[in-house]
Design a protein around this motif. Structure first.
Motif, PDB file in Angstrom:
ATOM      1  N   THR A   1       0.846  -1.180   0.000  1.00 47.56           N
ATOM      2  CA  THR A   1       0.000   0.000   0.000  1.00 47.56           C
ATOM      3  C   THR A   1       0.888   1.238   0.000  1.00 47.56           C
ATOM      4  O   THR A   1       2.120   1.134   0.083  1.00 47.56           O
ATOM      5  N   ARG A   2       0.271   2.403  -0.136  1.00 52.86           N
ATOM      6  CA  ARG A   2       0.960   3.683   0.035  1.00 52.86           C
ATOM      7  C   ARG A   2       0.110   4.541   0.958  1.00 52.86           C
ATOM      8  O   ARG A   2      -1.128   4.525   0.862  1.00 52.86           O
TER       9      ARG A   2
ATOM     10  N   ASN B   1      -2.795   8.490   9.035  1.00 50.52           N
ATOM     11  CA  ASN B   1      -2.323   7.861   7.810  1.00 50.52           C
ATOM     12  C   ASN B   1      -3.513   7.659   6.874  1.00 50.52           C
ATOM     13  O   ASN B   1      -4.451   6.940   7.208  1.00 50.52           O
ATOM     14  N   VAL B   2      -3.461   8.286   5.717  1.00 53.35           N
ATOM     15  CA  VAL B   2      -4.521   8.149   4.728  1.00 53.35           C
ATOM     16  C   VAL B   2      -3.976   7.338   3.554  1.00 53.35           C
ATOM     17  O   VAL B   2      -2.973   7.727   2.939  1.00 53.35           O
ATOM     18  N   HIS B   3      -4.621   6.223   3.249  1.00 52.40           N
ATOM     19  CA  HIS B   3      -4.152   5.373   2.162  1.00 52.40           C
ATOM     20  C   HIS B   3      -4.341   6.067   0.816  1.00 52.40           C
ATOM     21  O   HIS B   3      -5.406   6.625   0.532  1.00 52.40           O
TER      22      HIS B   3
ATOM     23  N   CYS C   1      -5.180  10.440  -7.347  1.00 46.18           N
ATOM     24  CA  CYS C   1      -5.270  10.649  -5.899  1.00 46.18           C
ATOM     25  C   CYS C   1      -5.115  12.141  -5.655  1.00 46.18           C
ATOM     26  O   CYS C   1      -4.120  12.746  -6.078  1.00 46.18           O
ATOM     27  N   PRO C   2      -6.088  12.795  -5.007  1.00 42.95           N
ATOM     28  CA  PRO C   2      -6.008  14.246  -4.779  1.00 42.95           C
ATOM     29  C   PRO C   2      -4.751  14.679  -4.035  1.00 42.95           C
ATOM     30  O   PRO C   2      -4.155  15.705  -4.375  1.00 42.95           O
ATOM     31  N   ILE C   3      -4.347  13.896  -3.045  1.00 43.92           N
ATOM     32  CA  ILE C   3      -3.164  14.293  -2.272  1.00 43.92           C
ATOM     33  C   ILE C   3      -1.906  14.158  -3.131  1.00 43.92           C
ATOM     34  O   ILE C   3      -1.009  15.000  -3.070  1.00 43.92           O
TER      35      ILE C   3
ATOM     36  N   ASN D   1      -6.766  -0.095   3.895  1.00 44.81           N
ATOM     37  CA  ASN D   1      -8.101   0.436   4.175  1.00 44.81           C
ATOM     38  C   ASN D   1      -8.307   1.730   3.389  1.00 44.81           C
ATOM     39  O   ASN D   1      -8.159   2.831   3.929  1.00 44.81           O
ATOM     40  N   VAL D   2      -8.642   1.594   2.114  1.00 41.86           N
ATOM     41  CA  VAL D   2      -8.777   2.754   1.230  1.00 41.86           C
ATOM     42  C   VAL D   2     -10.136   3.419   1.440  1.00 41.86           C
ATOM     43  O   VAL D   2     -11.174   2.750   1.399  1.00 41.86           O
ATOM     44  N   LYS D   3     -10.125   4.721   1.654  1.00 38.84           N
ATOM     45  CA  LYS D   3     -11.355   5.487   1.836  1.00 38.84           C
ATOM     46  C   LYS D   3     -11.861   6.001   0.484  1.00 38.84           C
ATOM     47  O   LYS D   3     -11.232   5.810  -0.551  1.00 38.84           O
TER      48      LYS D   3
END
Length: 332
Positions: A65-66, A74-76, A92-94, A238-240
């Motif tokens: 994962t990243r 921590n945001v996946h 990915c916005p980030i 755990n991807v949101k």
């Protein structure tokens, strides 16, 4: 025997593919919130010895994962990994904001604004995507062997993969299936953590980590018990939703408040600052005097004296943007 223990096979072809990707790079080309489930690295320098467990049938040896470290969590990353190329693809916005920051670094450096460029670079480092890989392992220091999760970065992951495949560049022969429970090729991994410094920052280094001589994982009964209690590594990614990730970026940039905290210091401060201002105004108020021509003249003169010269009016939007730009000066 392996069928009785529900031991699956390690994808050696996939390992070789990973090794080829490393070589190409070298040549330029919610459920698991409990830390007790993870192998704990030494806080300072030290070592920990683990044994990587084989995958169960139908499952992979590891999960990748990243994550972005943002707003204290921590945001996946929303990007997905292309197993063939090893690249993370998608939007990915980030990640988008991270890339934008580096375009600003280039722009500011081109303009000779090195301080501004360093500020943007430091901010980019704070939210950069960090690749992690999870393995099922046992910690040899535990009194009772039970599966734990080992989380490793890029370099230690590469060392584990090359143990399966070898390294042609440095003429290192493969060690074989290091998860072999009988001990013919199975080996423990000693993870050695050292602290290094570049003069201004200190960081952990795991280059001296090494695999030990072949040894059994456990007896048949112990191995069966371990295999029955493996963690579902895929659940760790755990991807949101994209909406959630965008919201985190908006909070980070100060566009909205973080409602999950349950406390807004600005609202709290404004309540008491307002009361203080009102109290001060009341205590310093004077008895109103009758308005006269003289007093009006004085007021007009004072107004003209304090007036902003023409063409120099304050641009509210520019002022707000300037305040936002003063946000981050600190530097994973």
């Amino acid at each position: 025997m392996s069928e009785e223990l529900n031991i699956g096979s390690v994808d050696l072809a996939g390992m070789q593919q990973e090794t080829e990707r490393f070589d190409a790079q070298d040549s330029g080309g919610g459920k698991y919130g409990n830390n007790e489930m993870f192998v704990r690295m030494p806080e300072k320098e030290g070592a920990v010895q683990v044994r990587i467990l084989p995958p169960s049938k139908g499952h992979k040896l590891y999960c990748k994962t990243r994550v972005h470290k943002i707003n204290g969590r921590n945001v996946h990353c929303l990007k997905t990994r292309n197993e063939a190329s090893g690249k993370w693809e998608g939007d990915c916005p980030i990640c988008g904001y991270y890339r934008w920051l580096y375009t600003q670094v280039d722009k500011l450096e081109g303009e000779g604004d090195m301080a501004g460029a360093n500020k943007k670079r430091a901010e980019a480092k704070l939210i950069k995507p960090i690749e992690r890989t999870y393995f099922n392992v046992i910690d040899r220091d535990d009194d009772e062997a039970k599966p734990k999760i080992l989380s490793v970065g890029v370099k230690l992951y590469a060392k584990i993969i090359r143990a399966f495949t070898g390294d042609k560049k440095f003429k290192q022969a493969p060690l074989g299936d290091i998860t072999d429970w009988k001990g013919k090729t199975g080996r423990d991994l000693t993870i050695i953590k050292e602290i290094q410094s570049d003069g201004s920052n200190s960081y952990p280094n795991y280059d001296r980590s090494q695999f030990e001589q072949p040894s059994p994982l456990a007896d048949k009964e112990g191995t069966l018990k371990l295999m029955e209690n493996l963690h579902d590594l895929s659940a760790l990614r755990n991807v949101k939703t994209e909406e959630f990730v965008k919201q985190q970026l908006a909070i980070y940039r100060g566009l909205i408040s973080d409602q999950s905290v349950g406390f807004n210091p600005d609202e709290f401060d404004s309540e008491f600052k307002g009361a203080e201002t009102q109290t001060a105004a009341t205590s310093t108020s004077k008895v109103e005097e009758p308005v006269t021509a003289e007093s009006l003249a004085d007021a007009v003169a004072e107004t003209n004296t304090n007036a902003e010269p023409e063409g120099k009016s304050v641009d509210v939007e520019d002022f707000y943007n300037e305040l936002q730009g003063m946000g981050l000066d600190d530097d994973e």
